[in-house]
Design a protein around this motif. Structure first.
Motif, PDB file in Angstrom:
ATOM      1  N   ASP A   1     -21.685 -22.524  28.421  1.00  0.00           N
ATOM      2  CA  ASP A   1     -20.972 -22.833  29.656  1.00  0.00           C
ATOM      3  C   ASP A   1     -19.492 -22.722  29.309  1.00  0.00           C
TER       4      ASP A   1
ATOM      5  N   TYR B   1     -14.285 -32.534  21.530  1.00  0.00           N
ATOM      6  CA  TYR B   1     -12.987 -32.859  22.123  1.00  0.00           C
ATOM      7  C   TYR B   1     -12.020 -33.378  21.051  1.00  0.00           C
TER       8      TYR B   1
ATOM      9  N   SER C   1     -18.388 -36.877  32.126  1.00  0.00           N
ATOM     10  CA  SER C   1     -18.661 -36.800  30.705  1.00  0.00           C
ATOM     11  C   SER C   1     -18.784 -38.206  30.134  1.00  0.00           C
ATOM     12  N   GLN C   2     -19.488 -38.299  29.002  1.00  0.00           N
ATOM     13  CA  GLN C   2     -19.720 -39.588  28.337  1.00  0.00           C
ATOM     14  C   GLN C   2     -20.415 -40.557  29.294  1.00  0.00           C
TER      15      GLN C   2
ATOM     16  N   HIS D   1     -22.201 -31.294  38.081  1.00  0.00           N
ATOM     17  CA  HIS D   1     -21.766 -31.874  36.804  1.00  0.00           C
ATOM     18  C   HIS D   1     -20.850 -33.035  37.169  1.00  0.00           C
TER      19      HIS D   1
ATOM     20  N   GLU E   1     -25.941 -28.152  30.586  1.00  0.00           N
ATOM     21  CA  GLU E   1     -24.666 -27.787  29.958  1.00  0.00           C
ATOM     22  C   GLU E   1     -24.148 -28.899  29.046  1.00  0.00           C
ATOM     23  N   PRO E   2     -24.900 -29.287  28.032  1.00  0.00           N
ATOM     24  CA  PRO E   2     -24.402 -30.369  27.177  1.00  0.00           C
ATOM     25  C   PRO E   2     -23.311 -29.882  26.226  1.00  0.00           C
ATOM     26  N   GLY E   3     -22.284 -30.665  26.057  1.00  0.00           N
ATOM     27  CA  GLY E   3     -21.225 -30.345  25.098  1.00  0.00           C
ATOM     28  C   GLY E   3     -21.131 -31.450  24.063  1.00  0.00           C
ATOM     29  N   ARG E   4     -20.653 -32.598  24.553  1.00  0.00           N
ATOM     30  CA  ARG E   4     -20.397 -33.731  23.662  1.00  0.00           C
ATOM     31  C   ARG E   4     -21.626 -34.125  22.845  1.00  0.00           C
TER      32      ARG E   4
ATOM     33  N   LYS F   1     -16.201 -25.934  25.684  1.00  0.00           N
ATOM     34  CA  LYS F   1     -14.934 -26.658  25.564  1.00  0.00           C
ATOM     35  C   LYS F   1     -15.022 -27.861  24.636  1.00  0.00           C
TER      36      LYS F   1
ATOM     37  N   GLY G   1     -23.716 -31.161  32.374  1.00  0.00           N
ATOM     38  CA  GLY G   1     -23.775 -31.818  31.054  1.00  0.00           C
ATOM     39  C   GLY G   1     -23.420 -33.275  31.209  1.00  0.00           C
ATOM     40  N   GLY G   2     -22.796 -33.832  30.194  1.00  0.00           N
ATOM     41  CA  GLY G   2     -22.223 -35.164  30.352  1.00  0.00           C
ATOM     42  C   GLY G   2     -22.924 -36.307  29.659  1.00  0.00           C
ATOM     43  N   LEU G   3     -24.091 -36.057  29.060  1.00  0.00           N
ATOM     44  CA  LEU G   3     -24.802 -37.170  28.426  1.00  0.00           C
ATOM     45  C   LEU G   3     -23.930 -37.765  27.304  1.00  0.00           C
TER      46      LEU G   3
ATOM     47  N   SER H   1     -17.821 -21.725  34.590  1.00  0.00           N
ATOM     48  CA  SER H   1     -17.493 -22.877  35.428  1.00  0.00           C
ATOM     49  C   SER H   1     -15.974 -23.018  35.537  1.00  0.00           C
TER      50      SER H   1
ATOM     51  N   ARG I   1     -21.161 -25.040  42.762  1.00  0.00           N
ATOM     52  CA  ARG I   1     -21.041 -26.403  42.227  1.00  0.00           C
ATOM     53  C   ARG I   1     -20.802 -27.352  43.390  1.00  0.00           C
TER      54      ARG I   1
ATOM     55  N   ALA J   1     -21.691 -26.446  26.314  1.00  0.00           N
ATOM     56  CA  ALA J   1     -20.342 -26.449  26.921  1.00  0.00           C
ATOM     57  C   ALA J   1     -19.302 -26.194  25.835  1.00  0.00           C
TER      58      ALA J   1
END
Ligand SMILES: *Cc1c(COP(=O)(O)O)cnc(C)c1O
Length: 430
Positions: free
Chosen positions: A79, A376, A202-203, A199, A276-279, A60, A238-240, A102, A149, A58
């Motif tokens: 993503d 972020y 997040s976190q 999705h 879609e992992p970002g964090r 962003k 994502g969001g883990l 997205s 989605r 992700a």
């Protein structure tokens, strides 16, 4: 695990001593670790091994081109949530075929840009968007690869500003409405129905909301396929969450997440999966390094005033986020602790990184760093108070490079335009 460790009492980013970077680049600055980015990416590869799964980072969370190129070289997809991010992913070497688009407000222009660049899939989030996508695709003479989605209405149990999977949130298509819309999409000449996406936020620090959502996804896929609409692609979002402090219960590991995914989707292993992992990839891969400008005492409170501010790292002000803050020169384990409010210089009380935080004693001009600042962080920076945002450095082994330089004041001032009618500087003559 990350690669920001003390060696002989001095913080290192991989093999590079952080004070050396500070001397060359000045403070504040972000510093990213290549080895940590690579490690986090490979954790997902291992966790989902055996499934046909594309990891779509992700963008962003951290969109620096050096970070994106690091991940692109490992085979990562992306993503993205805007044309700007799409352009970044392309510039970093991620081909359109590996880019998921997205977002709730994609414009006509953005949809067209994505189709022109062979987007892997567009995650449609509303009925009007579906109609617009069909229209744009038909006008271009192409068929748009589409995933929907779906909003499962589950509580992700995270901060309200980053929760996205409740019915009241702006995201996705209502679960109840999805079967009807899939039927509409399946009958559109400009749409290729490929997948489903969820999705939920997040976190996330608990696997239970994921599992609830994925069970609903599975049920919906079975129902759609029974109605004659095949769904070959499952986008798990994502969001883990990541551990922002070592004191709390750690969030679930990618490995446990992978095990849950296999359990829920047992029997569906012939699909293409996407995550879609970002964090989780970026957060602990980065730190923010700052200097102490002043130590000030006011009415019995001690303030550590840093040269970094909310314009560099807004998470504490925006989400009440916690970041561990530590000295770059390690304190003795036995050193007494002092309680500080750690603040930036911006003219808002919200420019506070930590309140009443016990820390070893820190003096004027000492270097400190914020852990877990790689996601972020820099992407949310602004020039508020006309402060040049912290530059970004990336480390690999014993090398480091400036991945985004600090803007000069001339760079910042040159962005504004004074209209002709305001004339030259000085009081008006008419
Ligand atoms: C923000 C976002 C992600 C990434 O979330 P993380 O918590 O950073 O893993 C993934 N997918 C979508 C659609 C997003 O908006």
């Amino acid at each position: 695990m990350d690669h920001f460790l003390y060696r002989d009492g001095v913080l290192h980013a991989e093999d590079v001593p952080v004070p050396g970077i500070a001397a060359e680049v000045g403070t504040p600055f972000y510093c990213y670790s290549t080895a940590t980015l690579e490690r986090h990416y490979s954790l997902f590869v291992e966790a989902l091994g055996g499934l046909n799964c594309l990891i779509c980072y992700a963008v962003k969370a951290n969109s620096n081109l050096a970070v994106l190129r690091t991940l692109a070289r490992l085979g990562s997809g992306a993503d993205v949530v805007s044309e700007g991010e799409f352009r970044r992913a392309l510039a970093a070497g991620i081909p359109g075929e590996r880019i998921i688009f997205s977002g709730v407000g994609k414009t006509r222009r953005e949809l067209q840009f994505a189709l022109e660049n062979n987007v892997r899939q567009i995650n449609v989030e509303s009925e009007p968007e579906l109609h617009l996508l069909n229209e744009v695709a038909l006008a271009m003479g192409v068929v748009a690869p589409m995933s929907m989605r779906v909003n499962p209405d589950v509580d992700a149990k995270t901060h309200e500003k980053i929760s996205t999977g409740k019915a009241e949130n702006k995201f996705g298509i209502a679960y109840e409405d999805a079967p009807r819309l899939y039927r509409v999409a399946a009958d559109m000449a400009g749409i290729d129905v490929l997948g489903i996406d969820m999705h939920i936020g997040s976190q996330l620090t608990d696997l239970a909301p994921y599992e609830q959502a994925y069970v609903l996804m599975r049920d919906l896929v079975e129902r759609l396929e029974a109605d004659g609409i095949p769904i070959p692609r499952l986008d798990l979002g994502g969001g883990l969450g990541v551990p922002y402090t070592r004191d709390n219960q750690p969030p679930p590991l990618p490995f446990d997440y992978g095990a849950m995914v296999r359990r829920v989707f047992a029997g569906m292993e012939d699909r293409e999966f996407e995550i879609e992992p970002g964090r989780l990839i970026a957060a602990n891969s980065g730190i923010l390094v700052a200097s102490t400008v002043y130590v000030k005492e006011n009415a019995g409170r001690r303030f550590l005033i840093l040269d970094a501010a909310m314009n560099d790292l807004i998470r504490p002000a925006l989400y009440d986020a916690w970041h561990d803050i530590e000295p770059v020169i390690e304190a003795e384990a036995s050193a007494p602790k002092t309680t500080f409010d750690v603040v930036g210089p911006i003219c808002e009380s919200g420019d506070t990184f930590a309140k009443q935080r016990p820390m070893p004693n820190i003096s004027q001009n000492d270097l400190v760093f914020f852990r877990s600042a790689g996601a972020y962080g820099a992407v949310m920076a602004s020039e508020y108070n006309t402060r040049p945002p912290a530059p970004e450095v990336i480390v690999s082994g014993d090398r480091f490079a400036i991945a985004r330089p600090r803007l000069t004041y001339d760079d910042i001032l040159a962005k504004d335009v004074i209209p002709d009618w305001l004339g030259e500087a000085g009081p008006s003559e008419d």
